[in-house]
Design a protein around this motif. Structure first.
Motif, mmCIF file in Angstrom:
data_model
loop_
_atom_site.group_PDB
_atom_site.id
_atom_site.type_symbol
_atom_site.label_atom_id
_atom_site.label_comp_id
_atom_site.label_asym_id
_atom_site.label_seq_id
_atom_site.Cartn_x
_atom_site.Cartn_y
_atom_site.Cartn_z
ATOM 1 N N PHE A 1 17.204 -1.124 16.481
ATOM 2 C CA PHE A 1 17.497 0.003 15.604
ATOM 3 C C PHE A 1 17.583 -0.467 14.151
ATOM 4 N N ARG A 2 18.195 -1.609 13.947
ATOM 5 C CA ARG A 2 18.369 -2.142 12.600
ATOM 6 C C ARG A 2 17.016 -2.395 11.929
ATOM 7 N N GLU A 3 16.034 -2.809 12.721
ATOM 8 C CA GLU A 3 14.712 -3.106 12.173
ATOM 9 C C GLU A 3 13.925 -1.851 11.807
ATOM 10 N N LEU A 4 14.392 -0.692 12.230
ATOM 11 C CA LEU A 4 13.678 0.560 11.938
ATOM 12 C C LEU A 4 14.270 1.239 10.705
ATOM 13 N N GLY A 5 14.346 0.526 9.620
ATOM 14 C CA GLY A 5 15.005 1.024 8.428
ATOM 15 C C GLY A 5 14.239 2.049 7.617
ATOM 16 N N SER A 6 12.936 2.039 7.649
ATOM 17 C CA SER A 6 12.191 2.938 6.768
ATOM 18 C C SER A 6 12.111 4.349 7.359
ATOM 19 N N GLU A 7 11.924 5.311 6.486
ATOM 20 C CA GLU A 7 11.866 6.719 6.885
ATOM 21 C C GLU A 7 10.647 7.021 7.760
ATOM 22 N N ARG A 8 9.599 6.239 7.642
ATOM 23 C CA ARG A 8 8.391 6.514 8.432
ATOM 24 C C ARG A 8 8.620 6.211 9.916
ATOM 25 N N HIS A 9 9.706 5.561 10.230
ATOM 26 C CA HIS A 9 10.050 5.258 11.617
ATOM 27 C C HIS A 9 11.098 6.232 12.166
ATOM 28 N N GLN A 10 11.196 7.399 11.566
ATOM 29 C CA GLN A 10 12.266 8.339 11.919
ATOM 30 C C GLN A 10 12.272 8.675 13.415
ATOM 31 N N ARG A 11 11.111 8.964 13.986
ATOM 32 C CA ARG A 11 11.077 9.328 15.412
ATOM 33 C C ARG A 11 11.548 8.155 16.281
ATOM 34 N N MET A 12 11.101 6.967 15.945
ATOM 35 C CA MET A 12 11.522 5.783 16.702
ATOM 36 C C MET A 12 13.010 5.514 16.511
ATOM 37 N N ARG A 13 13.507 5.764 15.298
ATOM 38 C CA ARG A 13 14.944 5.595 15.045
ATOM 39 C C ARG A 13 15.754 6.568 15.877
ATOM 40 N N ASP A 14 15.287 7.807 15.976
ATOM 41 C CA ASP A 14 15.998 8.800 16.772
ATOM 42 C C ASP A 14 16.045 8.383 18.244
ATOM 43 N N GLN A 15 14.932 7.866 18.754
ATOM 44 C CA GLN A 15 14.912 7.398 20.144
ATOM 45 C C GLN A 15 15.858 6.204 20.323
ATOM 46 N N ALA A 16 15.825 5.286 19.373
ATOM 47 C CA ALA A 16 16.696 4.110 19.443
ATOM 48 C C ALA A 16 18.168 4.520 19.345
ATOM 49 N N ARG A 17 18.448 5.504 18.479
ATOM 50 C CA ARG A 17 19.822 6.001 18.325
ATOM 51 C C ARG A 17 20.315 6.590 19.652
ATOM 52 N N ARG A 18 19.462 7.393 20.296
ATOM 53 C CA ARG A 18 19.847 7.979 21.595
ATOM 54 C C ARG A 18 20.093 6.889 22.647
ATOM 55 N N ARG A 19 19.269 5.859 22.602
ATOM 56 C CA ARG A 19 19.423 4.755 23.552
ATOM 57 C C ARG A 19 20.758 4.022 23.313
ATOM 58 N N ILE A 20 21.076 3.787 22.052
ATOM 59 C CA ILE A 20 22.351 3.128 21.714
ATOM 60 C C ILE A 20 23.521 3.963 22.213
ATOM 61 N N LEU A 21 23.476 5.266 21.951
ATOM 62 C CA LEU A 21 24.570 6.141 22.374
ATOM 63 C C LEU A 21 24.681 6.187 23.896
ATOM 64 N N LYS A 22 23.540 6.210 24.574
ATOM 65 C CA LYS A 22 23.541 6.206 26.046
ATOM 66 C C LYS A 22 24.194 4.935 26.569
ATOM 67 N N TYR A 23 23.762 3.774 26.042
ATOM 68 C CA TYR A 23 24.334 2.506 26.485
ATOM 69 C C TYR A 23 25.813 2.405 26.125
ATOM 70 N N ALA A 24 26.188 2.915 24.954
ATOM 71 C CA ALA A 24 27.597 2.856 24.536
ATOM 72 C C ALA A 24 28.479 3.651 25.492
ATOM 73 N N LYS A 25 28.028 4.844 25.865
ATOM 74 C CA LYS A 25 28.814 5.664 26.799
ATOM 75 C C LYS A 25 28.871 5.033 28.187
ATOM 76 N N GLU A 26 27.750 4.516 28.664
ATOM 77 C CA GLU A 26 27.732 3.835 29.970
ATOM 78 C C GLU A 26 28.637 2.610 29.947
ATOM 79 N N TYR A 27 28.601 1.903 28.833
ATOM 80 C CA TYR A 27 29.414 0.696 28.700
ATOM 81 C C TYR A 27 30.904 1.044 28.794
ATOM 82 N N GLU A 28 31.312 2.047 28.035
ATOM 83 C CA GLU A 28 32.726 2.456 28.056
ATOM 84 C C GLU A 28 33.157 2.877 29.453
ATOM 85 N N ALA A 29 32.326 3.677 30.145
ATOM 86 C CA ALA A 29 32.651 4.131 31.499
ATOM 87 C C ALA A 29 32.697 2.957 32.476
#
Length: 180
Positions: free
Chosen positions: A133-161
């Motif tokens: 996610f950190r490597e996707l800094g530019s705006e042209r990677h917005q769609r990939m950033r959104d997918q990476a963000r969802r993946r991070i949130l998914k893993y974060a919630k699974e991790y906590e549970a």
């Protein structure tokens, strides 16, 4: 029935009863010793397990606190949030979790091993996802950033549970006195 036969049958009945009582007593003593030995074995294993579980939970909580921040930020989570220092810390914690997960898995029992290894895998996924996610800094990677963000949130919630699940399993394993 004559008196001699009655005496022999009485002696035989007494002998059978004595043998039966001796066998029952021997079985009961053997079971008592087995239960005592098993209880002592569990007590000896409980103390080191407690320390291993405590250390694992402590390290896993560090990443859990970070994962909680990811969940709280949700849409505001941006690549610039993951500074070099923060990423280094996440990777260090992940390596510690992996080491402690191995120790917890070896301490057992099987349910603890499965849970600890799951947490270790999720920590690795979470760490890798934040790096991507950190490597996707530019705006042209917005769609990939959104997918990476969802993946991070998914893993974060699974991790906590999974961490909560591990704590409950560890309590259960430490409370097991062998009587079940």
């Amino acid at each position: 029935m004559d008196a001699g036969l009655a005496a022999v049958l009485g002696a035989l009945a007494g002998s059978v009863a004595t043998i039966g009582a001796a066998m029952a007593t021997g079985w009961a003593q053997r079971e008592g010793v087995r239960i005592t030995a098993r209880s002592e074995h569990r007590r000896e294993r409980r103390e080191p397990r407690h320390e291993v579980y405590r250390q694992f939970i402590s390290e896993a909580n560090h990443l859990g606190q970070q994962a909680g921040v990811y969940s709280a930020l949700e849409d505001a989570l941006m690549p610039d949030y993951f500074t070099e220092e923060r990423m280094q810390r996440v990777h260090e914690i992940t390596r510690l979790i992996e080491a402690k997960a191995t120790e917890a898995a070896l301490a057992g029992p099987k349910e603890i091993a499965e849970s600890a290894l799951k947490i270790s895998r999720l920590a690795s996924h979470l760490s890798g996802s934040t790096g991507n996610f950190r490597e996707l800094g530019s705006e042209r990677h917005q769609r990939m950033r959104d997918q990476a963000r969802r993946r991070i949130l998914k893993y974060a919630k699974e991790y906590e549970a999974s961490l909560d699940d591990f704590v409950l399993r560890a309590q259960s394993a430490l409370d097991d006195d062998g009587s079940r």
